[in-house]
Design a protein around this motif. Structure first.
Motif, mmCIF file in Angstrom:
data_model
loop_
_atom_site.group_PDB
_atom_site.id
_atom_site.type_symbol
_atom_site.label_atom_id
_atom_site.label_comp_id
_atom_site.label_asym_id
_atom_site.label_seq_id
_atom_site.Cartn_x
_atom_site.Cartn_y
_atom_site.Cartn_z
ATOM 1 N N GLN A 123 -2.109 3.533 -2.903
ATOM 2 C CA GLN A 123 -3.362 4.202 -3.236
ATOM 3 C C GLN A 123 -3.290 5.618 -2.686
ATOM 4 O OE1 GLN A 123 -6.167 3.131 -5.029
ATOM 5 N NE2 GLN A 123 -6.821 5.268 -4.799
ATOM 6 N N MET A 124 -3.456 6.595 -3.558
ATOM 7 C CA MET A 124 -3.366 7.992 -3.148
ATOM 8 C C MET A 124 -4.694 8.674 -3.432
ATOM 9 S SD MET A 124 0.458 8.962 -4.491
ATOM 10 C CE MET A 124 0.037 8.796 -6.223
ATOM 11 N N ASN A 125 -5.288 9.226 -2.405
ATOM 12 C CA ASN A 125 -6.573 9.916 -2.519
ATOM 13 C C ASN A 125 -6.412 11.374 -2.137
ATOM 14 O OD1 ASN A 125 -7.837 7.423 -3.155
ATOM 15 N ND2 ASN A 125 -8.093 6.974 -0.964
ATOM 16 N N SER A 126 -7.400 12.177 -2.512
ATOM 17 C CA SER A 126 -7.405 13.607 -2.176
ATOM 18 C C SER A 126 -6.075 14.257 -2.517
ATOM 19 C CB SER A 126 -7.712 13.790 -0.681
ATOM 20 O OG SER A 126 -8.948 13.206 -0.358
ATOM 21 N N LEU A 127 -5.623 14.029 -3.720
ATOM 22 C CA LEU A 127 -4.307 14.527 -4.124
ATOM 23 C C LEU A 127 -4.272 16.048 -4.187
ATOM 24 C CD1 LEU A 127 -3.480 11.802 -6.741
ATOM 25 C CD2 LEU A 127 -2.063 12.386 -4.767
ATOM 26 N N LYS A 128 -3.105 16.588 -3.847
ATOM 27 C CA LYS A 128 -2.886 18.028 -3.824
ATOM 28 C C LYS A 128 -1.732 18.371 -4.768
ATOM 29 C CE LYS A 128 -3.924 17.876 1.136
ATOM 30 N NZ LYS A 128 -3.400 18.173 2.499
ATOM 31 N N PRO A 129 -1.677 19.605 -5.233
ATOM 32 C CA PRO A 129 -0.559 19.985 -6.107
ATOM 33 C C PRO A 129 0.806 19.717 -5.473
ATOM 34 C CG PRO A 129 -2.278 21.634 -6.222
ATOM 35 C CD PRO A 129 -2.685 20.662 -5.152
ATOM 36 N N GLY A 164 13.095 1.096 -7.346
ATOM 37 C CA GLY A 164 12.515 1.160 -8.678
ATOM 38 C C GLY A 164 12.957 2.424 -9.388
ATOM 39 N N GLN A 165 12.556 2.563 -10.653
ATOM 40 C CA GLN A 165 13.024 3.675 -11.470
ATOM 41 C C GLN A 165 12.228 4.951 -11.235
ATOM 42 O OE1 GLN A 165 10.783 1.637 -12.352
ATOM 43 N NE2 GLN A 165 9.386 2.606 -13.781
ATOM 44 N N GLY A 166 11.120 4.874 -10.556
ATOM 45 C CA GLY A 166 10.309 6.041 -10.292
ATOM 46 C C GLY A 166 9.218 6.238 -11.333
ATOM 47 N N THR A 167 8.113 6.792 -10.880
ATOM 48 C CA THR A 167 7.014 7.120 -11.782
ATOM 49 C C THR A 167 6.517 8.516 -11.427
ATOM 50 O OG1 THR A 167 4.865 6.365 -12.653
ATOM 51 C CG2 THR A 167 5.270 5.983 -10.298
ATOM 52 N N GLN A 168 6.319 9.332 -12.441
ATOM 53 C CA GLN A 168 5.976 10.742 -12.235
ATOM 54 C C GLN A 168 4.493 10.893 -11.930
ATOM 55 O OE1 GLN A 168 7.954 13.727 -12.440
ATOM 56 N NE2 GLN A 168 6.081 14.655 -11.644
ATOM 57 N N VAL A 169 4.214 11.646 -10.886
ATOM 58 C CA VAL A 169 2.840 12.022 -10.549
ATOM 59 C C VAL A 169 2.764 13.542 -10.585
ATOM 60 C CG1 VAL A 169 1.083 12.066 -8.742
ATOM 61 C CG2 VAL A 169 2.409 9.976 -9.154
ATOM 62 N N THR A 170 1.832 14.055 -11.352
ATOM 63 C CA THR A 170 1.639 15.492 -11.450
ATOM 64 C C THR A 170 0.200 15.810 -11.099
ATOM 65 O OG1 THR A 170 3.306 15.658 -13.203
ATOM 66 C CG2 THR A 170 1.808 17.520 -12.931
ATOM 67 N N VAL A 171 0.040 16.685 -10.117
ATOM 68 C CA VAL A 171 -1.292 17.062 -9.662
ATOM 69 C C VAL A 171 -1.529 18.525 -10.043
ATOM 70 C CG1 VAL A 171 -2.884 17.171 -7.719
ATOM 71 C CG2 VAL A 171 -1.063 15.456 -7.750
ATOM 72 N N SER A 172 -2.528 18.756 -10.853
ATOM 73 C CA SER A 172 -2.824 20.111 -11.296
ATOM 74 C C SER A 172 -3.869 20.739 -10.384
ATOM 75 C CB SER A 172 -3.339 20.087 -12.734
ATOM 76 O OG SER A 172 -4.550 19.364 -12.813
ATOM 77 N N SER A 173 -3.761 22.051 -10.239
ATOM 78 C CA SER A 173 -4.689 22.761 -9.347
ATOM 79 C C SER A 173 -5.941 23.199 -10.092
ATOM 80 C CB SER A 173 -3.993 23.973 -8.745
ATOM 81 O OG SER A 173 -3.512 24.807 -9.764
#
Length: 131
Positions: free
Chosen positions: A81-87, A122-131
């Motif tokens: 669980q990821m909260n307050s995500l940043k770029p 695992g194979q990885g999953t992309q997370v992209t955080v936009s500003s």
């Protein structure tokens, strides 16, 4: 051993995401589970891990206070669980599994994990955080 990570995507800064990692071919309840990430042009870094005894080790300062690991042994699944995500959280996120592998090392200035402590990835999953 197969680990299937999912749940990544595009999210705005300040938002939340929950990643999942489903494991097969392992006795899940006996394995430690870890989450790592690799940002563009960076080395893979450990974030946090969960031992088979349900203890949590925070490896990266960036994960403390914002990321939480949990596991459901009945579903053979570990969550991030990821909260307050940043770029700067933009990265490919990987889950990992192995016995007795949830460890934190210290070099005097910061804590870190060793990729070699885990043998299954695992194979990885992309997370992209936009500003």
């Amino acid at each position: 051993v197969q680990l299937q990570a999912s749940g990544g995507g595009l999210v705005q800064a300040g938002g939340s995401l929950r990643l999942s990692c489903a494991a097969s071919g392992v006795v899940f309840k006996l394995d430690d589970m870890g989450w790592y990430r690799q940002g563009p042009g960076k080395e893979r870094e450990g974030l946090l891990c969960s031992s088979d005894r349900w203890t949590t080790e925070y490896i990266s300062k960036s994960a403390q206070g914002r990321f939480t690991i949990s596991r459901d042994n009945a579903k053979n699944t570990v969550y991030l669980q990821m909260n307050s995500l940043k770029p700067e959280d933009t990265a490919v996120y990987y889950c990992a599994a192995d016995r007795r592998s949830c460890r934190v090392y210290y070099n005097g200035t910061h804590s870190y994990a060793k990729i070699t402590d885990f043998n299954s990835w695992g194979q990885g999953t992309q997370v992209t955080v936009s500003s």
